[in-house]
Design a protein around this motif. Structure first.
Motif, PDB file in Angstrom:
ATOM      1  N   ILE A 110       4.466  -2.415  -7.960  1.00  0.00           N
ATOM      2  CA  ILE A 110       4.368  -0.963  -8.106  1.00  0.00           C
ATOM      3  C   ILE A 110       5.730  -0.350  -7.815  1.00  0.00           C
ATOM      4  O   ILE A 110       6.414  -0.735  -6.870  1.00  0.00           O
ATOM      5  N   LEU A 111       6.106   0.618  -8.637  1.00  0.00           N
ATOM      6  CA  LEU A 111       7.375   1.318  -8.442  1.00  0.00           C
ATOM      7  C   LEU A 111       7.111   2.780  -8.129  1.00  0.00           C
ATOM      8  O   LEU A 111       6.308   3.439  -8.791  1.00  0.00           O
ATOM      9  N   ILE A 142       1.859   2.284   4.208  1.00  0.00           N
ATOM     10  CA  ILE A 142       0.477   2.278   4.717  1.00  0.00           C
ATOM     11  C   ILE A 142      -0.487   1.927   3.595  1.00  0.00           C
ATOM     12  O   ILE A 142      -1.411   1.129   3.768  1.00  0.00           O
ATOM     13  N   LEU A 143      -0.259   2.487   2.426  1.00  0.00           N
ATOM     14  CA  LEU A 143      -1.107   2.208   1.264  1.00  0.00           C
ATOM     15  C   LEU A 143      -1.063   0.730   0.900  1.00  0.00           C
ATOM     16  O   LEU A 143      -2.103   0.111   0.631  1.00  0.00           O
ATOM     17  N   GLU A 144       0.119   0.160   0.904  1.00  0.00           N
ATOM     18  CA  GLU A 144       0.262  -1.255   0.561  1.00  0.00           C
ATOM     19  C   GLU A 144      -0.518  -2.132   1.526  1.00  0.00           C
ATOM     20  O   GLU A 144      -1.274  -3.030   1.113  1.00  0.00           O
ATOM     21  N   ASN A 145      -0.376  -1.885   2.822  1.00  0.00           N
ATOM     22  CA  ASN A 145      -1.072  -2.696   3.823  1.00  0.00           C
ATOM     23  C   ASN A 145      -2.585  -2.517   3.743  1.00  0.00           C
ATOM     24  O   ASN A 145      -3.344  -3.494   3.824  1.00  0.00           O
ATOM     25  N   GLU A 146      -3.010  -1.268   3.576  1.00  0.00           N
ATOM     26  CA  GLU A 146      -4.452  -1.014   3.561  1.00  0.00           C
ATOM     27  C   GLU A 146      -5.120  -1.647   2.343  1.00  0.00           C
ATOM     28  O   GLU A 146      -6.221  -2.210   2.448  1.00  0.00           O
ATOM     29  N   VAL A 190      -0.670  -6.370  -3.673  1.00  0.00           N
ATOM     30  CA  VAL A 190       0.230  -5.358  -4.218  1.00  0.00           C
ATOM     31  C   VAL A 190       1.539  -5.351  -3.449  1.00  0.00           C
ATOM     32  O   VAL A 190       1.571  -5.606  -2.237  1.00  0.00           O
ATOM     33  N   LYS A 191       2.588  -5.094  -4.188  1.00  0.00           N
ATOM     34  CA  LYS A 191       3.907  -4.956  -3.586  1.00  0.00           C
ATOM     35  C   LYS A 191       4.525  -3.671  -4.117  1.00  0.00           C
ATOM     36  O   LYS A 191       4.744  -3.530  -5.316  1.00  0.00           O
ATOM     37  N   ILE A 192       4.781  -2.733  -3.197  1.00  0.00           N
ATOM     38  CA  ILE A 192       5.316  -1.428  -3.605  1.00  0.00           C
ATOM     39  C   ILE A 192       6.822  -1.399  -3.383  1.00  0.00           C
ATOM     40  O   ILE A 192       7.306  -1.645  -2.277  1.00  0.00           O
TER      41      ILE A 192
END
Length: 761
Positions: free
Chosen positions: A26-27, A40-44, A58-60
């Motif tokens: 994700i970019l 926080i979104l990535e971890n959750e 996912v990787k932001i």
């Protein structure tokens, strides 16, 4: 040993499962410091995916001013556009500024089928319609939105017992009162008002919401840029700037404002909403932006949408959809809203009791949103640059509000001829003139059926004269396509009416000249007996390329004029269409050449002596028109009035000249000559017939004109020669031979004219 083997198998399976897990890249970007929402979104989500056994990770990639040269929305937007246009699959999901929804739409998935109507209805409908959809397709949903609010200095308002201003007038009066009171206390450091009126992306939002705040009622739409409300809005903000000498402050960008100024000394400050910012919470109280009337406000709403790359494989798409559903879910949005991580676009959350205990739901619901003017703008970045250029010239220069708004309108407005006289009355004058000439040409057909004028129209039969007039009317009617907004249909109609009218005008002459040709041959005989089939054949040849071109269709090209008035022109979309068009023009050219050759061959036939010369003059004018059009196509015209007027004037002139030369001249002769031409013809022919020993055995059929010419040549024997030898001569020699013939006697000419007249009547 058995347990060791079982453990090895299980470990291998686990490794395989991990290896097989789908990685979603994700970019996104941010200009804010310490913005940890994406982490926080990535971890959750990764924890959620692990818990639900989704085998998705996912990787932001977060771009900030620390790790990239992404300083503006425009620079990040250009980067995303570049990746999408290259059909790159490096990133599966983009968090993008929803200003660019329409620009990115060709490269993003339509997400309509992945969210139910019930779920979609929970979002703010205005935001969804303006910032998430394009051409009835859903290309993203907001993960976070933002809007401007007014920050009022709590200390000074409380000190002087003033309320938060609800109108711009009240803001000015409150500022003046507090400033004057503080000056009495030797405090000259106060700044009355600050917003975003600098050379940045925020400038457009500031002006747009300012104009919106000057509408009449809450339910009123955005006032037009040419409206009185828009003029007053601009004059108000300039008055504030000049009244409080805010040039320096207004011109500063965000970074400078935060670096060099003490916010304790700002009375009123317009900025994006930040409920969890300690700086703002300690100094300011937050409210809706003021308006021209109390209760009427306006604030620019923007935000980041989540969009899925269309150019990834099915497995990646399915995994990306799972992430999309998670992010836009009510549960995740509610949690993020309560924790002050996002401002959600899900309107129903602001009815939730748990949410409203943590957030000011009524404040959100009271906002009167307006989006950037992104509709029908192909390149918003260029529009934004020009927009703020004009605003800055107004704020810090000598331009008037009306002039400035006019220039802004011209950035994206396309001008065309119109019968409405808002901009210019030229269009109305042209429309009336064209209509007047069409009516005159139509009424002139009456003379064709009057016995007094019939002898003057003996070159063509009545039906051919009518076809000729129809051709001229079609040519002139093509000018109507220049009026009002240009469309692809109008492009085709203009081309079809013009070219088909020219063909009708030419083929009636071609047909009649073949019939009049002073030699018997199969073509002449067939044309004489099948003149309607002859016309139909040429019409069909002309229509075929038109049908193909209609299927391929025209395109519309925007002609953008810097600091001027934009307009649009028609063009054919591909080379094959242009080839067909050029083929049709070549077809007209060949017809014109053949007509010229036939005129040359029949040049000395007295019965058509004047008609041939008039036709030739008409052809000369037509050729001149074609040359002028070719020259104009190579000239770079930057004024829409000149562009349309030149073409329509040339079309009108060519039509009127052809009408006057071919048709109008005969009416004029009939009016000027008061003698009874019909009686004179009969008396003269009777006398000649009695005196002559020559027997005329020709029948009075439609081909009498041609037959009598041949009779004249044969009976009078002007040039004694062996006809069988002449037939063996070359085509060119034959044409020259017929050109050199002349009718030494008028007898057959008069008989021919009379027979023609009797046949047609």
């Amino acid at each position: 040993m058995k347990y060791l083997l079982l453990y090895t198998i299980l470990l291998s399976l686990k490794i395989l499962i991990v290896v097989d897990a789908t990685l979603i890249n994700i970019l996104t970007s941010t200009r804010e410091k310490n913005y940890n929402f994406y982490y926080i979104l990535e971890n959750e989500f990764n924890n959620y995916a692990k818990k639900e056994n989704l085998d998705i990770t996912v990787k932001i990639t977060l771009l900030t001013h620390y790790n990239a040269t992404i300083y503006t929305t425009r620079s990040y937007g250009s980067m995303v556009e570049s990746l999408l246009k290259k059909h790159s699959s490096k990133y599966d999901i983009f968090f993008y500024d929803n200003t660019y929804t329409s620009k990115y739409s060709p490269y993003l998935m339509d997400l309509t089928e992945y969210i139910s109507e019930e779920e979609l209805k929970e979002f703010n409908p205005y935001i969804i319609s303006k910032l998430c959809t394009y051409q009835n397709k859903l290309f993203g949903l907001p993960i976070n939105i933002g809007y401007n609010v007014l920050y009022s200095n709590k200390f000074y308002l409380n000190k002087y017992k003033k309320r938060i201003p609800k109108t711009w007038k009240e803001l000015i009066e409150t500022s003046e009162y507090i400033i004057n009171k503080e000056k009495e206390l030797n405090n000259t450091n106060l700044i009355e008002y600050d917003g975003f009126y600098d050379d940045s992306e925020e400038c457009l939002c500031s002006i747009n919401e300012l104009i919106y705040s000057f509408r009449e009622y809450v339910t009123s739409p955005f006032p037009g840029l040419s409206s009185e409300e828009a003029i007053v809005a601009l004059e108000t903000i300039k008055y504030i700037k000049d009244r409080f000498s805010l040039d320096t402050r207004f011109k500063m960008d965000i970074a400078s404002k935060f670096s060099y100024f003490d916010f304790n000394n700002i009375l009123f400050f317009k900025f994006w909403i930040y409920e969890d910012n300690p700086l703002f919470e300690n100094i300011f109280t937050m409210s809706s932006l003021p308006g021209n009337k109390e209760g009427v406000s306006g604030t620019s709403v923007t935000g980041y949408n989540i969009g899925i790359n269309k150019n990834i494989n099915t497995k990646q798409k399915n995994s990306a959809i799972e992430f999309f559903k998670y992010v836009i879910s009510k549960d995740f949005q509610k949690k993020s809203l309560i924790n002050k991580k996002v401002i959600s676009a899900i309107s129903t959350l602001y009815e939730d009791k748990e949410v409203c205990e943590k957030r000011n739901c009524e404040f959100y619901k009271s906002q009167q949103f307006i989006t950037k003017p992104i509709e029908n703008i192909e390149d918003f970045d260029e529009y934004d640059l020009k927009y703020r250029e004009y605003i800055l010239k107004f704020l810090y220069g000598n331009k008037t509000a009306k002039e400035t708004l006019k220039n802004i309108i011209n950035i994206k407005k396309f001008y065309f001829l119109t019968i409405h006289s808002e901009d210019t009355s030229i269009g109305l004058i042209c429309f009336i003139t064209i209509t007047f000439f069409i009516i005159i040409i139509l009424l002139s057909l009456i003379f064709l059926f009057m016995k007094k004028f019939s002898p003057y129209f003996n070159f063509l039969p009545q039906d051919f004269w009518i076809i000729l007039i129809v051709g001229l009317l079609l040519i002139l009617s093509s000018c109507y396509t220049s009026f009002e907004e240009l469309t692809k249909t109008k492009c085709y109609l203009r081309y079809a009416l013009l070219s088909f009218g020219i063909i009708l005008f030419l083929i009636v002459f071609l047909c009649q000249l073949i019939i009049n040709f002073p030699e018997e041959n199969k073509l002449v005989e067939w044309t004489t007996k099948h003149r309607y089939q002859f016309l139909l054949l040429f019409i069909l040849i002309d229509i075929i390329p038109k049908i193909i071109i209609y299927i391929i269709t025209f395109g519309i090209r925007d002609i953008m004029i810097i600091n001027g008035q934009n307009f649009q022109i028609c063009y054919l979309k591909n080379g094959f269409s242009n080839f067909l068009k050029m083929t049709e023009y070549f077809f007209m050219f060949i017809i014109t050449i053949v007509i010229c050759i036939l005129i040359y061959a029949e040049w000395n036939i007295k019965s058509t002596f004047y008609d041939l010369r008039l036709i030739l003059i008409s052809l000369y004018i037509d050729i001149l028109y074609a040359l002028l059009i070719m020259i104009i196509n190579f000239v770079n015209i930057t004024n829409y009035l000149i562009y349309y007027m030149i073409q329509d004037i040339l079309i009108s002139l060519i039509t009127i000249f052809n009408f006057l030369i071919i048709f109008g001249s005969k009416i004029l002769l009939g009016i000027l000559n008061k003698k009874d031409i019909q009686s004179m013809f009969i008396n003269k022919i009777t006398k000649k017939f009695i005196e002559s020993s020559t027997t005329i055995s020709k029948t009075t059929t439609y081909d009498s004109n041609r037959s009598n010419i041949i009779s004249t040549i044969t009976d009078n024997s002007v040039v004694s020669c062996d006809n069988s030898d002449k037939k063996r001569e070359t085509f060119i020699a034959k044409i020259i031979y017929f050109h050199n013939l002349s009718e030494s006697e008028n007898y057959n000419t008069d008989v021919n004219s009379t027979m023609d007249y009797q046949t047609k009547n």
